[in-house]
Design a protein around this motif. Structure first.
Motif, PDB file in Angstrom:
ATOM      1  N   UNK A 170      45.746  25.033  37.592  1.00 51.17           N
ATOM      2  CA  UNK A 170      45.402  26.285  36.923  1.00 51.17           C
ATOM      3  C   UNK A 170      45.460  26.062  35.411  1.00 51.17           C
ATOM      4  N   UNK A 171      44.325  25.745  34.774  1.00 45.04           N
ATOM      5  CA  UNK A 171      44.328  25.411  33.343  1.00 45.04           C
ATOM      6  C   UNK A 171      44.435  26.612  32.413  1.00 45.04           C
ATOM      7  N   UNK A 172      44.389  27.811  32.957  1.00 48.07           N
ATOM      8  CA  UNK A 172      44.511  29.012  32.125  1.00 48.07           C
ATOM      9  C   UNK A 172      45.561  29.938  32.752  1.00 48.07           C
ATOM     10  N   UNK A 173      46.822  29.525  32.637  1.00 51.44           N
ATOM     11  CA  UNK A 173      47.925  30.239  33.270  1.00 51.44           C
ATOM     12  C   UNK A 173      48.673  31.103  32.259  1.00 51.44           C
ATOM     13  N   UNK A 174      48.822  32.380  32.578  1.00 51.88           N
ATOM     14  CA  UNK A 174      49.627  33.289  31.765  1.00 51.88           C
ATOM     15  C   UNK A 174      51.061  33.292  32.294  1.00 51.88           C
ATOM     16  N   UNK A 175      52.013  33.229  31.379  1.00 51.41           N
ATOM     17  CA  UNK A 175      53.425  33.284  31.776  1.00 51.41           C
ATOM     18  C   UNK A 175      54.179  34.271  30.894  1.00 51.41           C
TER      19      UNK A 175
END
Length: 282
Positions: A170-175
């Motif tokens: 997942x290259x665009x992960x929000x945390x």
């Protein structure tokens, strides 16, 4: 303790829901699969007139592993809840917490080609109760329920060979990281705030196989790099679990858990657990 009981009730209620859903029809729908495994790990030592010395100890852990998975046509939706809580009693030191974890994982996939899927994952990690640094006197509180709590989600690509072997990228992960007022300024959250946001690259994988007859090895890896803050400092969460089956109800469990997270600690975190397991499968 009240919050711990609340979380425990939540985990058990999900298990009850799963069983109830299965009993509604004499033939459960094939698209849903439910399972719950409860394991008690016990450790105990007693000394009496022992010249070499030693302290009487007793320790116990309860692990709840719940899965509810959906599969129909090109859709796959895997859900897993991991709950762990452990206490130990040592002479002259009293009761101390030895393990504490609540984690929910969700992975939705739509088949693209061969073993590849378009995916969307969601992960929530926190703990049940207050944590202390027992090396200091008096003991210093270093964490609490939802302090910290980590919520991660994002789209990606999933390579899945089977339920026991897959990798999600997942290259665009929000945390999001959440803390209470007491722990503001820790775990990567700025002083005076209760949450922080990061955007980064996430890779998670799972691999489970038989090492030998009645011995299973489980590998769980999660890597995260924050594009917005020191992307070269990669967070690592790696678990190795060995299950040595004795019979349907007894097993010997050995687990190693390593965490590298600069926001939580400047040192490598390591946990090892070994004990006799009493297993109950629903």
């Amino acid at each position: 303790m009240k919050r711990f009981l609340l979380f425990l009730c939540l985990s058990v209620s999900i298990s009850v829901f799963a069983q109830t859903a299965e009993k509604k029809d004499s033939i459960p729908p094939k698209k849903w699969k439910f399972s719950t495994k409860i394991t008690f790990l016990l450790n105990q030592s007693t000394f009496l007139n022992w010249t070499a010395g030693g302290a009487n100890t007793i320790a116990g852990n309860i692990n709840i592993n719940q899965e509810f998975n959906y599969k129909k046509d090109n859709w796959n939706w895997n859900n897993k809840i991991l709950s762990t809580y452990g206490l130990s009693y040592v002479d002259e030191k009293g009761t101390r917490k030895t393990d504490d974890r609540f984690e929910y994982n969700s992975l939705l996939g739509y088949k693209s080609k061969n073993n590849w899927f378009f995916s969307f994952f969601n992960n929530l990690r926190t703990q049940y109760s207050r944590g202390f640094d027992y090396t200091k006197e008096p003991n210093v509180a270093i964490s609490d329920v939802f302090s910290p709590a980590y919520l991660s989600f994002g789209p990606g690509m999933l390579w899945k060979k089977s339920e026991n072997q897959f990798i999600n990228i997942a290259p665009s992960t929000s945390r999001f990281t959440f803390v209470s007022n007491e722990f503001s300024g820790n775990f990567g959250v700025d002083e005076g705030k209760n949450s922080s946001f990061s955007l980064g690259f996430n890779l998670s994988s799972y691999y489970k196989f038989n090492v030998a007859k009645n011995i299973t090895m489980e590998n769980i890896v999660a890597l995260y790099a924050d594009y917005l803050d020191k992307p070269q400092n990669i967070d690592v969460d790696y678990q190795i679990n060995f299950l040595m089956k004795i019979n349907e109800s007894l097993s010997t469990n050995l687990g190693f858990h390593t965490i590298i997270d600069d926001n939580a600690s400047t040192r490598i975190q390591f946990k090892q657990l070994f004990g006799l397991g009493l297993n109950y499968i629903i």
